[in-house]
Design an enzyme around this catalytic site. Structure first.
Site, PDB file in Angstrom:
ATOM      1  N   ASP A 157      64.470  48.788  13.987  1.00 23.85           N
ATOM      2  CA  ASP A 157      64.742  47.791  15.008  1.00 23.85           C
ATOM      3  C   ASP A 157      63.459  47.584  15.802  1.00 23.85           C
ATOM      4  OD1 ASP A 157      66.963  46.155  16.316  1.00 23.85           O
ATOM      5  OD2 ASP A 157      65.945  47.067  18.029  1.00 23.85           O
ATOM      6  N   THR A 158      63.115  46.326  16.012  1.00 24.77           N
ATOM      7  CA  THR A 158      61.898  45.973  16.738  1.00 24.77           C
ATOM      8  C   THR A 158      62.263  45.233  18.011  1.00 24.77           C
ATOM      9  OG1 THR A 158      60.614  45.838  14.697  1.00 24.77           O
ATOM     10  CG2 THR A 158      59.709  44.707  16.616  1.00 24.77           C
TER      11      THR A 158
END
Length: 174
Positions: A52-53
């Site tokens: 997840d960014t």
């Protein structure tokens, strides 16, 4: 992929909701673990990579814009400032259930943008599906005079961090 690894992209069904009370790195880590666990439940004898960014400007998480006007507002906020791109990784070995996590943070510096530059960039459509409303791997690179840290993290997957984590499972890319 440049690494020579064989892989399959399997989307998770996890909703990317930001939990209140958690710091941006904790949010990214929680979502990476949830995504990896969701996909790992569907497989045996594999290693699942969840990621997840999050783009963070002065403590504010900048998600994907919902429309061109929101993209404009996000890019206006980024103009002339630096921000962080935080990617959390979670690797799960489905046979044993062993899970490891890690994260990478990169500081990205934006030049001062004119309204005309922002509008021209939005007209390309590129910002619409990207956290922070830009893609460093595309035309967004024209706004970024420098970064501090991992380039592939800003693209979306910190490859050196991933390679280090895969080694913990006995997988060597080189």
């Amino acid at each position: 992929m440049q690494t020579g690894l064989n892989f399959e992209v399997v989307p998770s069904s996890v909703e990317e909701e930001h939990q209140d009370g958690l710091s941006p790195p904790e949010i990214a880590r929680t979502l990476a673990i949830e995504k990896a666990a969701d996909v790992a439940a569907r497989f045996t004898s594999v290693i699942v990579i969840g990621a997840d960014t999050i783009v963070v400007l002065e403590g504010e998480i900048l998600g994907k814009p919902g429309d061109p006007e929101e993209a404009f507002r996000i890019l206006r906020k980024l103009s002339g400032k630096s921000h962080e791109v935080i990617t959390a990784l979670a690797l799960i070995e489905t046979e044993s259930g062993r899970t490891i996590t890690g994260e990478e943070t990169t500081r990205v510096f934006f030049k001062e943008l004119t309204d005309q530059e922002i509008s021209a960039y939005i007209s390309t459509g590129e910002p619409m599906d990207k956290a922070g409303a830009y893609g460093i791997q595309g035309k967004g690179i024209l706004f970024i005079p420098r970064i501090e840290g991992c380039y592939t993290n800003v693209v979306g997957l910190p490859m050196m961090k991933l390679a280090d984590m895969l080694r913990e499972f006995g997988i060597r890319i080189l």
